[in-house]
Design an enzyme around this catalytic site. Structure first.
Site, PDB file in Angstrom:
ATOM      1  N   ALA A  69      -7.534   6.308  11.082  1.00  0.00           N
ATOM      2  CA  ALA A  69      -8.855   5.883  10.622  1.00  0.00           C
ATOM      3  C   ALA A  69      -8.664   4.880   9.487  1.00  0.00           C
ATOM      4  CB  ALA A  69      -9.648   7.090  10.140  1.00  0.00           C
ATOM      5  N   GLY A 112      -5.724   9.297  12.830  1.00  0.00           N
ATOM      6  CA  GLY A 112      -6.651   8.963  13.903  1.00  0.00           C
ATOM      7  C   GLY A 112      -5.953   8.287  15.087  1.00  0.00           C
ATOM      8  N   GLU A 115      -4.766  11.069  17.055  1.00  0.00           N
ATOM      9  CA  GLU A 115      -5.965  11.698  17.622  1.00  0.00           C
ATOM     10  C   GLU A 115      -6.558  10.860  18.760  1.00  0.00           C
ATOM     11  OE1 GLU A 115      -7.556  12.000  13.617  1.00  0.00           O
ATOM     12  OE2 GLU A 115      -7.807  14.155  13.885  1.00  0.00           O
ATOM     13  N   GLU A 135      -2.939  13.108   7.101  1.00  0.00           N
ATOM     14  CA  GLU A 135      -4.163  13.147   6.271  1.00  0.00           C
ATOM     15  C   GLU A 135      -3.988  13.994   5.018  1.00  0.00           C
ATOM     16  OE1 GLU A 135      -4.080  13.575   9.561  1.00  0.00           O
ATOM     17  OE2 GLU A 135      -5.645  12.364  10.502  1.00  0.00           O
TER      18      GLU A 135
HETATM   19  N1  CAA Z   1      -6.434   2.191   7.097  1.00  0.00           N
HETATM   20  C1  CAA Z   1      -6.646   0.983   6.550  1.00  0.00           C
HETATM   21  N2  CAA Z   1      -5.674   0.070   6.387  1.00  0.00           N
HETATM   22  C2  CAA Z   1      -4.444   0.399   6.806  1.00  0.00           C
HETATM   23  C3  CAA Z   1      -4.145   1.638   7.370  1.00  0.00           C
HETATM   24  C4  CAA Z   1      -5.217   2.553   7.534  1.00  0.00           C
HETATM   25  N3  CAA Z   1      -5.049   3.748   8.120  1.00  0.00           N
HETATM   26  N4  CAA Z   1      -2.830   1.670   7.664  1.00  0.00           N
HETATM   27  C5  CAA Z   1      -2.323   0.492   7.279  1.00  0.00           C
HETATM   28  N5  CAA Z   1      -3.280  -0.292   6.751  1.00  0.00           N
HETATM   29  C6  CAA Z   1      -3.170  -1.633   6.198  1.00  0.00           C
HETATM   30  C7  CAA Z   1      -2.445  -1.607   4.862  1.00  0.00           C
HETATM   31  O1  CAA Z   1      -3.339  -1.252   3.848  1.00  0.00           O
HETATM   32  C8  CAA Z   1      -1.958  -3.022   4.777  1.00  0.00           C
HETATM   33  O2  CAA Z   1      -3.038  -3.841   4.398  1.00  0.00           O
HETATM   34  P1  CAA Z   1      -2.839  -4.991   3.258  1.00  0.00           P
HETATM   35  O3  CAA Z   1      -1.962  -5.993   3.964  1.00  0.00           O
HETATM   36  O4  CAA Z   1      -4.222  -5.465   3.023  1.00  0.00           O
HETATM   37  O5  CAA Z   1      -2.170  -4.344   2.103  1.00  0.00           O
HETATM   38  C9  CAA Z   1      -1.615  -3.369   6.214  1.00  0.00           C
HETATM   39  O6  CAA Z   1      -2.331  -2.431   7.017  1.00  0.00           O
HETATM   40  C10 CAA Z   1      -0.148  -3.186   6.510  1.00  0.00           C
HETATM   41  O7  CAA Z   1       0.232  -1.865   6.143  1.00  0.00           O
HETATM   42  P2  CAA Z   1       1.509  -1.542   5.221  1.00  0.00           P
HETATM   43  O8  CAA Z   1       1.736  -2.664   4.257  1.00  0.00           O
HETATM   44  O9  CAA Z   1       1.323  -0.180   4.648  1.00  0.00           O
HETATM   45  O10 CAA Z   1       2.664  -1.555   6.327  1.00  0.00           O
HETATM   46  P3  CAA Z   1       4.064  -0.772   6.280  1.00  0.00           P
HETATM   47  O11 CAA Z   1       4.831  -1.298   7.424  1.00  0.00           O
HETATM   48  O12 CAA Z   1       4.646  -0.830   4.912  1.00  0.00           O
HETATM   49  O13 CAA Z   1       3.689   0.769   6.551  1.00  0.00           O
HETATM   50  C11 CAA Z   1       2.594   2.612   7.672  1.00  0.00           C
HETATM   51  C12 CAA Z   1       3.183   1.187   7.797  1.00  0.00           C
HETATM   52  C13 CAA Z   1       3.698   3.620   7.416  1.00  0.00           C
HETATM   53  C14 CAA Z   1       1.906   2.895   9.019  1.00  0.00           C
HETATM   54  C15 CAA Z   1       1.576   2.659   6.529  1.00  0.00           C
HETATM   55  O14 CAA Z   1       0.676   1.578   6.646  1.00  0.00           O
HETATM   56  C16 CAA Z   1       0.745   3.927   6.470  1.00  0.00           C
HETATM   57  O15 CAA Z   1       1.247   4.970   6.095  1.00  0.00           O
HETATM   58  N6  CAA Z   1      -0.550   3.811   6.827  1.00  0.00           N
HETATM   59  C17 CAA Z   1      -1.508   4.914   6.701  1.00  0.00           C
HETATM   60  C18 CAA Z   1      -1.266   6.001   7.703  1.00  0.00           C
HETATM   61  C19 CAA Z   1      -2.266   7.115   7.483  1.00  0.00           C
HETATM   62  O16 CAA Z   1      -2.321   7.752   6.452  1.00  0.00           O
HETATM   63  N7  CAA Z   1      -3.111   7.350   8.511  1.00  0.00           N
HETATM   64  C20 CAA Z   1      -4.128   8.374   8.444  1.00  0.00           C
HETATM   65  C21 CAA Z   1      -5.421   7.742   8.073  1.00  0.00           C
HETATM   66  S1  CAA Z   1      -6.694   8.931   7.750  1.00  0.00           S
HETATM   67  C22 CAA Z   1      -7.206   9.436   9.265  1.00  0.00           C
HETATM   68  O17 CAA Z   1      -6.769   8.975  10.285  1.00  0.00           O
HETATM   69  C23 CAA Z   1      -8.259  10.520   9.252  1.00  0.00           C
HETATM   70  C24 CAA Z   1      -8.539  11.089  10.584  1.00  0.00           C
HETATM   71  O18 CAA Z   1      -8.221  12.201  10.919  1.00  0.00           O
HETATM   72  C25 CAA Z   1      -9.295  10.331  11.526  1.00  0.00           C
END
Ligand code: CAA
Length: 261
Positions: A69, A112, A115, A135
């Protein structure tokens, strides 16, 4: 057949009766904001209503299936807003789509993203696939079915382990646990997923829809009622042209042709 729209969050490519949907929000690692969600669901509903699509394949890119998400979209929302919007509820329209959906996952399928894969009927993974429900690290819990579908899929022990620690699970473990149906090399994943989708799309529509529904019922019903549901569906298929064609083709030693049903 291909559609290229400027700024599309989801690209659609149709080959025969298979629609390939490619998440195309690379700059945010295919994070599921409202726009992407609405677009994905609308395109699938449109295809289901107006075309002869027999199977969907949903994929990302070679590095990321979907990073979950959109955290930036959610961050500043209040509890009241979440409740008032019933945030994530539109995903019920995704799961209500009857046409089979295959998730073809390379790279990250996080939160997500995992999911979304689990809301599909079948998950195929490339060797690089990584599944997680991280999460807990954001101070929340899964919200699009993670605690429910992951537990039903891989059992309480593994679901607890993944959801409480937020750790990553590689493709091989995901296959051993039963989350993923099959693992392929990253290079062959899409080809294999499209091949399976084509195979499904050539079966009788009614028998595919009812087989899917019977399997879904196994998650909802006690065994005795599930078995009765299955048997009644089996009986009812003897009123179908697909059953006549399928069994006649076997007796006549030829390939069945379900295309007209
Ligand atoms: N939401 C919004 N933006 C996201 C994102 C997310 N879930 N995941 C990555 N991005 C964005 C980053 O913020 C970044 O944006 P900027 O360039 O503006 O800074 C861009 O995508 C690239 O990401 P990274 O610089 O972090 O890339 P990386 O290669 O260093 O890392 C990653 C990759 C390990 C996937 C890391 O991005 C990460 O951990 N992302 C979040 C994963 C996460 O926590 N997902 C769960 C979300 S909550 C959810 O899903 C709730 C639910 O149950 C529905």
């Amino acid at each position: 057949e291909e559609t290229f729209e400027a700024n599309a969050n989801v690209r659609v490519e149709i080959t025969g009766k298979v629609a390939l949907l490619t998440l195309n929000r690379d700059q945010a690692l295919n994070a599921l904001n409202s726009a992407l969600m609405q677009e994905l669901i609308a395109k699938m509903q449109q295809l289901e209503a107006n075309s002869d699509i027999g199977c969907f394949v949903i994929t990302g890119n070679s590095r990321v299936f979907c990073a979950g998400a959109d955290i930036k979209e959610m961050q500043s929302k209040s509890c009241q807003q979440m409740l008032a919007e019933d945030y994530f509820s539109p995903w019920e329209r995704f799961t209500a789509i009857k046409t089979p959906k295959i998730a073809a996952v390379c790279g990250y399928a996080l939160g997500g993203g995992c999911e979304l894969a689990m809301m599909c009927d079948l998950i195929y993974a490339g060797e690089s696939a990584v599944f997680a429900q991280p999460e807990i690290n954001l101070g929340v819990i899964p919200g699009i079915g993670g605690t429910q579908r992951l537990t039903r899929s891989i059992g309480k022990a593994k679901a607890m382990d993944l959801i409480l620690t937020g750790r990553y699970m590689a493709a091989s473990e995901a296959e051993q646990s039963g989350l993923v149906a099959r693992v392929f090399t990253d290079e062959t994943l899409l080809e294999e997923a499209l091949f399976a989708a084509q195979s499904i799309s050539e079966k009788g529509r009614l028998s595919v829809a009812l087989a899917k529904e019977a399997i879904e019922q196994s998650m909802e019903l006690p065994l005795t009622q599930g078995l009765l549901f299955e048997r009644r569906v089996f009986h009812s298929l003897f009123a179908s042209e697909a059953q006549q064609e399928g069994m006649a083709a076997f007796i006549e030693k030829r390939r069945p042709s379900f295309t007209q049903f």
